[in-house]
Design a protein around this motif. Structure first.
Motif, short mmCIF file in Angstrom:
data_model
loop_
_atom_site.label_atom_id
_atom_site.label_comp_id
_atom_site.label_asym_id
_atom_site.label_seq_id
_atom_site.Cartn_x
_atom_site.Cartn_y
_atom_site.Cartn_z
N ALA A 11 0.85 -1.20 0.00
CA ALA A 11 0.00 0.00 0.00
C ALA A 11 0.88 1.24 0.00
O ALA A 11 1.97 1.25 0.57
N PHE A 12 0.40 2.28 -0.65
CA PHE A 12 1.10 3.56 -0.71
C PHE A 12 1.15 4.18 0.69
O PHE A 12 0.14 4.20 1.40
N ASN A 13 2.31 4.69 1.08
CA ASN A 13 2.48 5.34 2.37
C ASN A 13 2.58 6.86 2.15
O ASN A 13 3.65 7.36 1.80
N PRO A 14 1.49 7.60 2.38
CA PRO A 14 1.51 9.04 2.10
C PRO A 14 2.46 9.82 3.00
O PRO A 14 3.03 10.83 2.57
N ASP A 15 2.66 9.38 4.24
CA ASP A 15 3.56 10.09 5.15
C ASP A 15 5.00 10.00 4.67
O ASP A 15 5.75 10.99 4.69
N GLU A 16 5.41 8.83 4.24
CA GLU A 16 6.76 8.62 3.73
C GLU A 16 6.98 9.47 2.46
O GLU A 16 8.02 10.11 2.31
N ALA A 17 6.01 9.48 1.59
CA ALA A 17 6.11 10.26 0.36
C ALA A 17 6.15 11.75 0.67
O ALA A 17 6.96 12.50 0.10
N SER A 18 5.31 12.21 1.59
CA SER A 18 5.28 13.63 1.96
C SER A 18 6.63 14.08 2.52
O SER A 18 7.11 15.17 2.19
N ASN A 19 7.24 13.25 3.35
CA ASN A 19 8.53 13.60 3.92
C ASN A 19 9.60 13.72 2.83
O ASN A 19 10.42 14.64 2.86
N SER A 20 9.60 12.81 1.87
CA SER A 20 10.55 12.87 0.77
C SER A 20 10.37 14.14 -0.05
O SER A 20 11.34 14.82 -0.41
N VAL A 21 9.12 14.49 -0.32
CA VAL A 21 8.82 15.69 -1.11
C VAL A 21 9.24 16.94 -0.36
O VAL A 21 9.84 17.85 -0.93
N LYS A 22 8.92 17.00 0.94
CA LYS A 22 9.31 18.18 1.75
C LYS A 22 10.81 18.39 1.73
O LYS A 22 11.29 19.52 1.61
N GLU A 23 11.57 17.31 1.84
CA GLU A 23 13.03 17.41 1.79
C GLU A 23 13.49 17.97 0.44
O GLU A 23 14.41 18.80 0.38
N CYS A 24 12.87 17.52 -0.64
CA CYS A 24 13.22 18.02 -1.97
C CYS A 24 12.92 19.51 -2.09
O CYS A 24 13.74 20.28 -2.59
N ILE A 25 11.74 19.91 -1.65
CA ILE A 25 11.36 21.33 -1.73
C ILE A 25 12.34 22.18 -0.93
O ILE A 25 12.85 23.19 -1.43
N GLU A 26 12.59 21.79 0.31
CA GLU A 26 13.51 22.54 1.17
C GLU A 26 14.89 22.67 0.54
O GLU A 26 15.52 23.73 0.59
N GLY A 27 15.36 21.59 -0.07
CA GLY A 27 16.69 21.60 -0.66
C GLY A 27 16.79 22.48 -1.90
O GLY A 27 17.88 22.95 -2.23
N ILE A 28 15.68 22.70 -2.58
CA ILE A 28 15.71 23.45 -3.84
C ILE A 28 15.33 24.92 -3.65
O ILE A 28 16.00 25.80 -4.17
#
Length: 115
Positions: A11-28
């Protein structure tokens, strides 16, 4: 990275995906002010890096990543999405991020691949 075995129900884990995306946004765009000349580059880089991080998780999904960056000006922004899919495996998440000069909204859609 977790090992995936064909036939496993994942099953898709939205919390794990959200954390990955937040890290990408912050880094860019984490430490910069809004710049109209850089928005196309930022949005392309955010979706590419987010997609790369999601794929690195090694889970059997096809991903769709969408990004909008908007200057803070007091204008409204409304978005909506609808999906017809298997709710036991597929999923989505939306990350809303902001600093003092802009908003960034990233949506991730994950569709399970059955092998």
């Amino acid at each position: 990275m977790e090992e995936y075995h064909p036939g496993d129900e994942v099953a898709f884990n939205p919390d794990e995906a959200s954390n990955s995306v937040k890290e990408c946004i912050e880094g860019i765009i984490g430490g910069v002010d809004y710049s109209q000349n850089k928005v196309n580059q930022w949005t392309a880089t955010i979706v590419e890096h987010s997609l790369t991080q999601l794929v690195k998780q090694g889970k059997p999904f096809k991903y769709i990543v969408n990004c909008a960056v908007m200057q803070k000006s007091g204008a409204g922004l409304h978005t909506a999405s609808s999906c017809y899919w298997d709710t036991t495996t597929d999923g989505s998440c939306t990350v809303r991020w902001e600093n003092r000069t802009m908003y960034c909204v990233v949506s991730v859609f994950a569709v399970a691949v059955t092998l």
